[in-house]
Design an enzyme around this catalytic site. Structure first.
Site, PDB file in Angstrom:
ATOM      1  CD  GLN A 215      -2.752  -0.961   2.624  1.00  0.00           C
ATOM      2  OE1 GLN A 215      -2.754  -2.047   3.345  1.00  0.00           O
ATOM      3  NE2 GLN A 215      -3.103   0.060   2.951  1.00  0.00           N
ATOM      4  CG  PHE A 246      -8.237  -5.957   3.740  1.00  0.00           C
ATOM      5  CD1 PHE A 246      -9.356  -5.264   3.419  1.00  0.00           C
ATOM      6  CD2 PHE A 246      -7.910  -7.114   3.364  1.00  0.00           C
ATOM      7  CE1 PHE A 246     -10.119  -5.907   2.400  1.00  0.00           C
ATOM      8  CE2 PHE A 246      -8.697  -7.559   2.130  1.00  0.00           C
ATOM      9  CZ  PHE A 246     -10.068  -6.948   2.117  1.00  0.00           C
ATOM     10  CD  GLU A 250      -0.538   2.726   6.910  1.00  0.00           C
ATOM     11  OE1 GLU A 250      -1.961   2.354   7.202  1.00  0.00           O
ATOM     12  OE2 GLU A 250      -0.392   3.838   7.129  1.00  0.00           O
ATOM     13  NE  ARG A 328      -7.440   7.090  11.737  1.00  0.00           N
ATOM     14  CZ  ARG A 328      -8.317   7.982  11.283  1.00  0.00           C
ATOM     15  NH1 ARG A 328      -9.453   8.237  11.677  1.00  0.00           N
ATOM     16  NH2 ARG A 328      -7.605   8.705  10.066  1.00  0.00           N
ATOM     17  NE  ARG A 360     -12.761  -2.050   4.931  1.00  0.00           N
ATOM     18  CZ  ARG A 360     -13.234  -2.599   3.861  1.00  0.00           C
ATOM     19  NH1 ARG A 360     -13.017  -4.016   3.846  1.00  0.00           N
ATOM     20  NH2 ARG A 360     -13.784  -1.902   2.920  1.00  0.00           N
ATOM     21  CG  PHE A 362      -5.034   3.503  11.475  1.00  0.00           C
ATOM     22  CD1 PHE A 362      -4.093   2.731  11.027  1.00  0.00           C
ATOM     23  CD2 PHE A 362      -4.497   4.484  12.338  1.00  0.00           C
ATOM     24  CE1 PHE A 362      -2.601   3.158  10.550  1.00  0.00           C
ATOM     25  CE2 PHE A 362      -3.031   4.775  12.307  1.00  0.00           C
ATOM     26  CZ  PHE A 362      -2.327   3.946  11.471  1.00  0.00           C
ATOM     27  CD  GLU A 730      -9.486   3.149   7.470  1.00  0.00           C
ATOM     28  OE1 GLU A 730      -9.216   4.423   7.129  1.00  0.00           O
ATOM     29  OE2 GLU A 730      -8.717   2.692   8.710  1.00  0.00           O
TER      30      GLU A 730
HETATM   31  N1  MTE Z   1     -11.376  -2.651   0.107  1.00  0.00           N
HETATM   32  C1  MTE Z   1     -10.796  -3.773  -0.682  1.00  0.00           C
HETATM   33  N2  MTE Z   1     -11.417  -4.696  -1.486  1.00  0.00           N
HETATM   34  N3  MTE Z   1      -9.538  -4.252  -0.180  1.00  0.00           N
HETATM   35  C2  MTE Z   1      -8.813  -3.658   0.747  1.00  0.00           C
HETATM   36  O1  MTE Z   1      -7.591  -3.980   0.904  1.00  0.00           O
HETATM   37  N4  MTE Z   1      -8.603  -1.642   2.304  1.00  0.00           N
HETATM   38  C3  MTE Z   1      -9.608  -0.991   3.380  1.00  0.00           C
HETATM   39  C4  MTE Z   1     -10.680   0.082   2.540  1.00  0.00           C
HETATM   40  N5  MTE Z   1     -11.321  -1.042   1.525  1.00  0.00           N
HETATM   41  C5  MTE Z   1      -9.455  -2.479   1.338  1.00  0.00           C
HETATM   42  C6  MTE Z   1     -10.737  -2.008   1.000  1.00  0.00           C
HETATM   43  C7  MTE Z   1      -8.723  -0.043   3.942  1.00  0.00           C
HETATM   44  S1  MTE Z   1      -7.799  -0.548   5.271  1.00  0.00           S
HETATM   45  C8  MTE Z   1      -8.500   1.310   3.687  1.00  0.00           C
HETATM   46  S2  MTE Z   1      -7.428   2.603   4.467  1.00  0.00           S
HETATM   47  C9  MTE Z   1      -9.210   1.804   2.267  1.00  0.00           C
HETATM   48  O2  MTE Z   1      -9.823   0.909   1.766  1.00  0.00           O
HETATM   49  C10 MTE Z   1      -7.920   2.258   1.472  1.00  0.00           C
HETATM   50  O3  MTE Z   1      -8.424   2.699   0.219  1.00  0.00           O
HETATM   51  P1  MTE Z   1      -9.094   4.247   0.276  1.00  0.00           P
HETATM   52  O4  MTE Z   1      -8.287   5.254   0.807  1.00  0.00           O
HETATM   53  O5  MTE Z   1      -9.141   4.245  -1.350  1.00  0.00           O
HETATM   54  O6  MTE Z   1     -10.650   4.016   0.827  1.00  0.00           O
HETATM   55  N1  HPA Z   2      -4.655   6.152   9.023  1.00  0.00           N
HETATM   56  C1  HPA Z   2      -4.076   5.009   8.319  1.00  0.00           C
HETATM   57  N2  HPA Z   2      -2.756   4.886   8.198  1.00  0.00           N
HETATM   58  C2  HPA Z   2      -1.971   5.998   8.847  1.00  0.00           C
HETATM   59  C3  HPA Z   2      -2.680   7.012   9.782  1.00  0.00           C
HETATM   60  C4  HPA Z   2      -4.023   6.930   9.743  1.00  0.00           C
HETATM   61  O1  HPA Z   2      -4.951   7.843  10.319  1.00  0.00           O
HETATM   62  N3  HPA Z   2      -1.852   7.624   9.898  1.00  0.00           N
HETATM   63  C5  HPA Z   2      -0.607   6.929   9.843  1.00  0.00           C
HETATM   64  N4  HPA Z   2      -0.725   6.118   8.866  1.00  0.00           N
HETATM   65 MO1  MOS Z   3      -6.284   1.216   5.996  1.00  0.00          MO
HETATM   66  S1  MOS Z   3      -5.988   0.412   8.005  1.00  0.00           S
HETATM   67  O1  MOS Z   3      -5.758   2.934   6.696  1.00  0.00           O
HETATM   68  O2  MOS Z   3      -4.970   0.796   5.557  1.00  0.00           O
END
Ligand code: MTE
Ligand code: HPA
Ligand code: MOS
Length: 774
Positions: A215, A246, A250, A328, A360, A362, A730
């Site tokens: 990520q 998910f 990261e 968080r 997801r 956090f 999330e």
């Molecule tokens: N959806 C799918 N299909 N796969 C993933 O890995 N990660 C989740 C969410 N939805 C995820 C997902 C998490 S932890 C986050 S932070 C956000 O997607 C990241 O993408 P976005 O910032 O575009 O929402």
């Molecule tokens: N969310 C997800 N990842 C992060 C954050 C947060 O708020 N801060 C630092 N890494």
């Molecule tokens: Mo989502 S836990 O911020 O990758």
């Protein structure tokens, strides 16, 4: 306010589905996904002579390495070389927030699964065989498994953090009711379908290219540079897509990429390292388990006037992202409620588990679970429905969060009221009552779950992104951003933005891989902010290009830019279609030697946070939603099904309702899994017991709710969200918290002697015991 008021469940569901299909385009990956053509790390066409690697990891959770004998492994036919910390030319350090995590153990091991060496061979099979031939002697040291033990022994990652608002001591004196209690929420395995992996290839002059399932491509680049002791510009990191992240990728996609790069650096040959499922489950961190305690004080009219909580976060053996996750937890400790007097403290407890990491939500879900427990407990003691307490405390405009941000455009009450009226809460409650009075062996339970979630990286400096847009001379467009596609559909959203600004066919836009040479110094795709940050940068770049193109038209047609519109691949002047097509316009730009590439930067305005005061305005905006969850418990077997989850969700002005609905459904099910069936287990020696899908149960097609209705809350949206389309990744996971309480309500209907539990997950085994406990 909502306009929709469907008369029946079915109708509302059909409306939601048909709405979604009407208004959104399909995820652009859906075609290659269903044909099996989508590319992941394991699909990279490897070069001839590529080596394959396997990680040798610690069999013990804590100890001193006395001796390791690699000789038999090294002698195995096909083994090229075994790398250890001694082969690291730069720093043996991969810690993201604190430098407290070596890539390879040196003299001590701190968790089972801690990498010690990398075995590189001509095939993965040979490398695995070699791993079996390594013998290791470890002098064992005491092991800490739980956060509580860590607290008692004073084992912490960093200093505790506390947020406070008002004065809880004084406020408790005025409370009509005060309750104290303890809660536990367990970890959670990410179970991305694509396991961790990377492929590194050498180039000329010691340059390296890494294809990674991460990520955070920049984190991989930066850490590899540090470990190899070479500048970042020598390393190119490329990501096509992830088979799920998910949060698990990261930070924790980094070590495998660094290891592959280290071997490539020494061998000048490509190296592929893809963990198999067992290795991945054992070596990687998970959602943080939390042991928490709370004290809640309410007035006679059920206002929560004081709330204190102490969160013990089980961080594992190194910091990883734990401090940010802990923070968080504090941000979301009061969920979608306004509490005038708050004092919350979080301790990141150092244990001998693999470093736990982003997942997801956090840390938000862990915080929200505790206040929901406190509310349910208080309601039970007072002898009322928790719904009354939830309702009496919903956040309103101009209320302050404990961290000083003033709530604006609050939709907590709106989603709550809408859920109650659209889904007719009274009749749902009556259905449950009727069912329970007419059924002996099955009981139903219902719970509401309102949620609020702050959108932005809590670490303000991370809230930025860039986009690079090329319009090619044939009128087709290539987009690069920092966004990593992990199934959440961000690439589709990026494509929509470009196609919309230029008003061209979707097929004219291509989303390029995420690559550090095209978009540099990026934040990871995380915090649900990927579409907002990258989308805003992309909008800016596309608008700049569109403006530039309009200037050409203005000159040619002797008119002003304001009168020009690009629409459906034609130029319009004063709303009249000209015969100048998009492609012809691009041709003119080429003739005039006008730049057809643009690079734009976006940094979220307004946000700030002062950690010395623990006050500020950390979030661009908040997301709101309310879910009603109904479950039926089989009181002979202890099993349960979720009959219905009915949600009013604040999408803002969703730009992709189909994708966003998918995010809501996926996150909800993941949240239900965390709360009800996914049970991470380590033994007292720190060995992962739930180390396969036979011992770790995730929701499957049979355990997802029978019916999920999601009604979009109709609002004006928020300008800080890209195209007013609110972040969705999330937050809906936290609707799943309601499942925990719905089950207990069903248990209570069966067993009047039942005392509430605040120890998640509520597995069928626990349910069965609870049903019959006297
Ligand atoms: N959806 C799918 N299909 N796969 C993933 O890995 N990660 C989740 C969410 N939805 C995820 C997902 C998490 S932890 C986050 S932070 C956000 O997607 C990241 O993408 P976005 O910032 O575009 O929402
Ligand atoms: N969310 C997800 N990842 C992060 C954050 C947060 O708020 N801060 C630092 N890494
Ligand atoms: Mo989502 S836990 O911020 O990758």
């Amino acid at each position: 306010m909502h306009k929709k008021n469907p008369s029946s469940n079915l109708e509302s569901k059909l409306n939601a589905v048909s709405n979604a299909l009407k208004q959104s385009m399909k995820n652009i990956d859906s075609f290659t996904h269903v044909r099996g053509e989508s590319l992941y790390v394991d699909d990279v066409n490897v070069r001839e002579g590529t080596f394959h690697a396997v990680v040798f990891d610690s069999p013990k959770a804590h100890g001193i390495i006395k001796n390791i004998d690699y000789s038999k492994a090294e002698a195995l036919e096909g083994v090229e070389r075994i790398f250890t910390y001694k082969d690291i030319p730069g720093e043996n350090q991969i810690g993201g927030i604190f430098p407290d995590e070596p890539l390879f153990a040196e003299n001590e091991v701190h968790f089972c699964g801690m990498p010690i060496a990398l075995i590189v061979a001509k095939s993965e099979f040979v490398a695995r065989q070699a791993r079996l031939l390594i013998s290791i002697e470890i002098e064992e040291l005491p092991v800490i498994i739980t956060a509580k033990e860590a607290k008692v022994k004073g084992s912490f990652i960093n200093a505790p953090r506390s947020f406070s608002l008002g004065n809880t001591d004084k406020a408790f004196e005025k409370c009509a009711y005060i309750f104290e209690g303890e809660t536990f929420s367990n970890g959670q395995e990410h179970l991305y379908i694509e396991t961790q992996g990377a492929y590194a290839e050498p180039s000329e002059n010691g340059n390296l290219k890494i294809t990674s399932s991460t990520q955070g491509p920049t984190a991989v680049q930066k850490t590899t540079a540090k470990v190899l002791g070479i500048p970042m510009h020598k390393i190119e990191v490329d990501v096509t897509r992830l088979g799920g992240g998910f949060g698990g990728k990261e930070d924790q996609a980094t070590p495998w990429a660094v290891m592959a790069a280290l071997a490539t650096f020494h061998l000048n040959q490509s190296v592929k390292l893809v963990l198999n499922r067992h290795d991945d489950l054992r070596m990687t961190g998970k959602r943080h388990p939390y042991e928490s305690s709370y004290k809640i004080g309410l007035s006679k009219d059920l206002k929560i006037i004081a709330y204190e909580a102490e969160f013990l976060q089980n961080s594992g053996a190194a910091a990883d992202l734990s401090p940010a996750i802990a923070e968080r937890t504090l941000f979301h400790a009061t969920n979608s409620y306004f509490v005038e007097n708050v004092k919350t403290t979080v301790l990141s407890c150092k244990t001998n588990l693999p470093p736990n990491t982003a997942f997801r939500g956090f840390g938000g879900p862990q915080g929200m679970f505790v206040i929901e427990c406190a509310i349910v407990r208080a309601a039970s003691e007072i002898g009322i429905s928790p719904i009354k307490i939830q309702e009496a405390n919903l956040l309103q405009d101009n209320d302050s969060f404990s961290y000083g941000q003033i709530a604006t455009q609050v939709e907590a009450q709106n989603t709550w009221d809408s859920a109650k009226s659209i889904f007719n809460l009274e009749s749902l409650e009556k259905e449950v009552e009727d069912f329970n009075s007419t059924h002996q062996n099955f009981k139903k339970g219902l719970a509401l779950m309102p949620i609020a979630f702050g959108i932005s990286f809590t670490n303000t400096p991370m809230n930025h992104a860039r986009a690079l847009v090329h319009i090619y001379q044939d009128g087709s467009v290539g987009i690069s951003t920092a966004a990593v596609e992990m199934g959440q559909g961000v690439n589709t959203k990026m494509l929509q933005i470009a196609a919309q600004v230029f008003s061209i066919e979707n097929s004219k836009v291509k989303i390029e891989t995420t690559n550090t040479t095209r978009v540099a110094n990026t934040s990871p795709s995380a915090a649900s902010s990927t579409a907002d940050l990258n989308g805003k940068a992309l909008l800016k770049a596309c608008n700049l290009l569109r403006d530039r193109l309009k200037e050409i038209v203005a000159e040619e047609y002797k008119t002003q830019k304001e009168h020009i519109e690009l629409k459906d691949e034609f130029v319009y002047i004063n709303s009249e279609k000209t015969d100048l097509t998009w492609t012809a316009l691009i041709g003119k730009a080429m003739e005039r030697r006008v730049a057809l590439s643009e690079n734009a930067h976006y940094a979220t305005p307004i946000i700030h946070f002062d950690k010395t005061k623990e006050k500020g305005h950390p979030f661009a905006y908040h997301f709101y939603g309310t879910a009603i969850i109904t479950t039926t418990v089989d009181c002979i077997r202890g099993t349960y099904v979720f009959d219905d989850v009915k949600i009013v969700h604040d999408y803002g002005k969703s730009m992709s309702e189909g994708i966003d609905l998918g995010q809501v459904e996926g996150a909800l099910v993941q949240g239900i899994g965390w709360m009800t069936m996914e049970e991470i287990a380590y033994n007292d020696k720190g060995k992962l017991l739930s180390n396969a899908l036979s011992t770790y149960k995730v929701p499957d097609i049979f355990s997802i709710p029978r019916n999920i209705d999601v009604i979009p809350l109709e609002t004006q949206g928020n300008d800080m969200a890209v195209l007013k389309s609110k972040a969705v990744g999330e937050p809906p996971l936290m609707y799943g918290i309601g499942a925990y309480f719905a089950i207990q309500n069903a248990i209570k209907a069966f067993n009047p002697n039942y005392t509430l539990k605040f120890h998640a997950p509520m597995t069928p085994e626990k349910v069965l015991m609870s049903l019959y406990k006297k």
